[in-house]
Write a protein that holds these residues in place. Structure first.
Motif, PDB file in Angstrom:
ATOM      1  N   MET A 161       0.855  -1.185   0.000  1.00 44.73           N
ATOM      2  CA  MET A 161       0.000   0.000   0.000  1.00 44.73           C
ATOM      3  C   MET A 161       0.890   1.233   0.000  1.00 44.73           C
ATOM      4  O   MET A 161       1.915   1.263   0.654  1.00 44.73           O
ATOM      5  CB  MET A 161      -0.914  -0.012   1.233  1.00 44.73           C
ATOM      6  CG  MET A 161      -1.760   1.217   1.421  1.00 44.73           C
ATOM      7  SD  MET A 161      -2.926   1.622   0.124  1.00 44.73           S
ATOM      8  CE  MET A 161      -4.171   0.384   0.331  1.00 44.73           C
ATOM      9  N   ASP A 162       0.470   2.222  -0.720  1.00 46.49           N
ATOM     10  CA  ASP A 162       1.171   3.495  -0.812  1.00 46.49           C
ATOM     11  C   ASP A 162       0.146   4.604  -0.580  1.00 46.49           C
ATOM     12  O   ASP A 162      -0.962   4.545  -1.129  1.00 46.49           O
ATOM     13  CB  ASP A 162       1.800   3.619  -2.201  1.00 46.49           C
ATOM     14  CG  ASP A 162       2.712   4.815  -2.341  1.00 46.49           C
ATOM     15  OD1 ASP A 162       2.307   5.924  -1.933  1.00 46.49           O
ATOM     16  OD2 ASP A 162       3.815   4.655  -2.876  1.00 46.49           O
ATOM     17  N   LEU A 163       0.508   5.621   0.180  1.00 46.14           N
ATOM     18  CA  LEU A 163      -0.426   6.719   0.427  1.00 46.14           C
ATOM     19  C   LEU A 163      -0.851   7.409  -0.863  1.00 46.14           C
ATOM     20  O   LEU A 163      -1.966   7.928  -0.952  1.00 46.14           O
ATOM     21  CB  LEU A 163       0.178   7.742   1.383  1.00 46.14           C
ATOM     22  CG  LEU A 163       0.291   7.314   2.839  1.00 46.14           C
ATOM     23  CD1 LEU A 163       0.920   8.424   3.676  1.00 46.14           C
ATOM     24  CD2 LEU A 163      -1.068   6.943   3.398  1.00 46.14           C
ATOM     25  N   ASN A 164       0.005   7.401  -1.861  1.00 49.49           N
ATOM     26  CA  ASN A 164      -0.357   7.998  -3.141  1.00 49.49           C
ATOM     27  C   ASN A 164      -1.559   7.303  -3.784  1.00 49.49           C
ATOM     28  O   ASN A 164      -2.257   7.901  -4.588  1.00 49.49           O
ATOM     29  CB  ASN A 164       0.827   8.007  -4.109  1.00 49.49           C
ATOM     30  CG  ASN A 164       1.796   9.127  -3.792  1.00 49.49           C
ATOM     31  OD1 ASN A 164       1.398  10.182  -3.316  1.00 49.49           O
ATOM     32  ND2 ASN A 164       3.066   8.877  -4.037  1.00 49.49           N
ATOM     33  N   ASP A 165      -1.788   6.047  -3.414  1.00 49.27           N
ATOM     34  CA  ASP A 165      -2.958   5.330  -3.927  1.00 49.27           C
ATOM     35  C   ASP A 165      -4.254   5.929  -3.380  1.00 49.27           C
ATOM     36  O   ASP A 165      -5.320   5.725  -3.959  1.00 49.27           O
ATOM     37  CB  ASP A 165      -2.902   3.848  -3.545  1.00 49.27           C
ATOM     38  CG  ASP A 165      -1.719   3.137  -4.181  1.00 49.27           C
ATOM     39  OD1 ASP A 165      -1.203   3.622  -5.213  1.00 49.27           O
ATOM     40  OD2 ASP A 165      -1.304   2.095  -3.638  1.00 49.27           O
ATOM     41  N   LEU A 166      -4.167   6.633  -2.265  1.00 50.06           N
ATOM     42  CA  LEU A 166      -5.344   7.201  -1.616  1.00 50.06           C
ATOM     43  C   LEU A 166      -5.476   8.703  -1.848  1.00 50.06           C
ATOM     44  O   LEU A 166      -6.377   9.336  -1.312  1.00 50.06           O
ATOM     45  CB  LEU A 166      -5.304   6.917  -0.115  1.00 50.06           C
ATOM     46  CG  LEU A 166      -5.255   5.437   0.245  1.00 50.06           C
ATOM     47  CD1 LEU A 166      -5.074   5.253   1.737  1.00 50.06           C
ATOM     48  CD2 LEU A 166      -6.502   4.727  -0.236  1.00 50.06           C
ATOM     49  N   LYS A 167      -4.579   9.236  -2.639  1.00 49.69           N
ATOM     50  CA  LYS A 167      -4.621  10.666  -2.954  1.00 49.69           C
ATOM     51  C   LYS A 167      -5.767  10.925  -3.926  1.00 49.69           C
ATOM     52  O   LYS A 167      -5.961  10.181  -4.879  1.00 49.69           O
ATOM     53  CB  LYS A 167      -3.293  11.076  -3.594  1.00 49.69           C
ATOM     54  CG  LYS A 167      -3.179  12.539  -3.905  1.00 49.69           C
ATOM     55  CD  LYS A 167      -1.808  12.836  -4.509  1.00 49.69           C
ATOM     56  CE  LYS A 167      -1.713  14.283  -4.914  1.00 49.69           C
ATOM     57  NZ  LYS A 167      -0.428  14.553  -5.560  1.00 49.69           N
ATOM     58  N   GLU A 174     -15.232  12.286   0.477  1.00 43.02           N
ATOM     59  CA  GLU A 174     -14.236  12.568   1.517  1.00 43.02           C
ATOM     60  C   GLU A 174     -13.974  11.337   2.376  1.00 43.02           C
ATOM     61  O   GLU A 174     -12.846  11.102   2.765  1.00 43.02           O
ATOM     62  CB  GLU A 174     -14.693  13.736   2.379  1.00 43.02           C
ATOM     63  CG  GLU A 174     -14.655  15.052   1.633  1.00 43.02           C
ATOM     64  CD  GLU A 174     -14.242  16.189   2.519  1.00 43.02           C
ATOM     65  OE1 GLU A 174     -14.776  16.320   3.631  1.00 43.02           O
ATOM     66  OE2 GLU A 174     -13.381  16.934   2.065  1.00 43.02           O
ATOM     67  N   ALA A 175     -15.007  10.561   2.657  1.00 43.99           N
ATOM     68  CA  ALA A 175     -14.832   9.362   3.459  1.00 43.99           C
ATOM     69  C   ALA A 175     -13.943   8.361   2.729  1.00 43.99           C
ATOM     70  O   ALA A 175     -13.114   7.686   3.333  1.00 43.99           O
ATOM     71  CB  ALA A 175     -16.185   8.734   3.782  1.00 43.99           C
ATOM     72  N   PHE A 176     -14.106   8.300   1.402  1.00 40.43           N
ATOM     73  CA  PHE A 176     -13.298   7.361   0.618  1.00 40.43           C
ATOM     74  C   PHE A 176     -11.849   7.801   0.563  1.00 40.43           C
ATOM     75  O   PHE A 176     -10.935   7.015   0.696  1.00 40.43           O
ATOM     76  CB  PHE A 176     -13.853   7.231  -0.807  1.00 40.43           C
ATOM     77  CG  PHE A 176     -12.974   6.395  -1.691  1.00 40.43           C
ATOM     78  CD1 PHE A 176     -12.931   5.024  -1.547  1.00 40.43           C
ATOM     79  CD2 PHE A 176     -12.149   6.986  -2.637  1.00 40.43           C
ATOM     80  CE1 PHE A 176     -12.107   4.241  -2.342  1.00 40.43           C
ATOM     81  CE2 PHE A 176     -11.334   6.215  -3.454  1.00 40.43           C
ATOM     82  CZ  PHE A 176     -11.306   4.842  -3.299  1.00 40.43           C
ATOM     83  N   THR A 177     -11.635   9.115   0.360  1.00 36.73           N
ATOM     84  CA  THR A 177     -10.265   9.589   0.208  1.00 36.73           C
ATOM     85  C   THR A 177      -9.658   9.870   1.555  1.00 36.73           C
ATOM     86  O   THR A 177      -8.482  10.020   1.690  1.00 36.73           O
ATOM     87  CB  THR A 177     -10.198  10.859  -0.667  1.00 36.73           C
ATOM     88  OG1 THR A 177     -11.027  11.859  -0.093  1.00 36.73           O
ATOM     89  CG2 THR A 177     -10.655  10.575  -2.080  1.00 36.73           C
TER      90      THR A 177
END
Length: 132
Positions: free
Chosen positions: A1-7, A129-132
């Motif tokens: 997992m990478d935080l960029n995946d959640l950007k 917003e909840a998703f990201t």
């Protein structure tokens, strides 16, 4: 997992309008029977934050100084309407058998007349917003 995946991938949110009673998607009276949609700025976007900060600063300034001003429920409601109008970027809707012109006055009129649209936009923004 990478935080960029959640950007967030986009600064816009497209809301597919649904019938407030039946829950069915609303479609336009065009040849394609396209979904009725409204596109708004994401609260993560710099443009949205700029608009929100300007509104908040105006309220804070009114509450400070020599003549402190109480904020009323009506003013908060009006401020919420101002925010949703200012952050609406586009729409694909049918109104009165036509595609209404997209401008701030018409957007305000539609949101005031069909208040359930604002609720659907708020819900879509919260889901995003909840998703990201």
């Amino acid at each position: 997992m990478d935080l960029n995946d959640l950007k967030p991938k986009t600064e816009d949110i497209t809301v597919n309008l649904i019938h407030p009673g039946s829950g069915e998607p609303l479609v336009n009276d065009d040849k394609e029977k396209s979904n009725m949609t409204i596109t708004v700025m994401s609260p993560n976007s710099a443009e949205y934050k700029k608009i929100l900060h300007a509104q908040t600063n105006k309220r804070l300034k009114a509450m400070q100084g020599r003549r402190k001003k109480d904020i009323t429920a009506e003013e908060l409601e009006a401020s919420g309407l101002d925010l949703i109008v200012a952050t609406t970027k586009a729409w694909n809707i049918t109104l009165g058998g036509e595609k209404p012109e997209f401008n701030a006055n018409k957007v305000r009129e539609v949101y005031k007349t069909y208040s359930w649209i604002g609720s659907q936009i708020d819900e879509a923004v919260e889901d995003n917003e909840a998703f990201t």
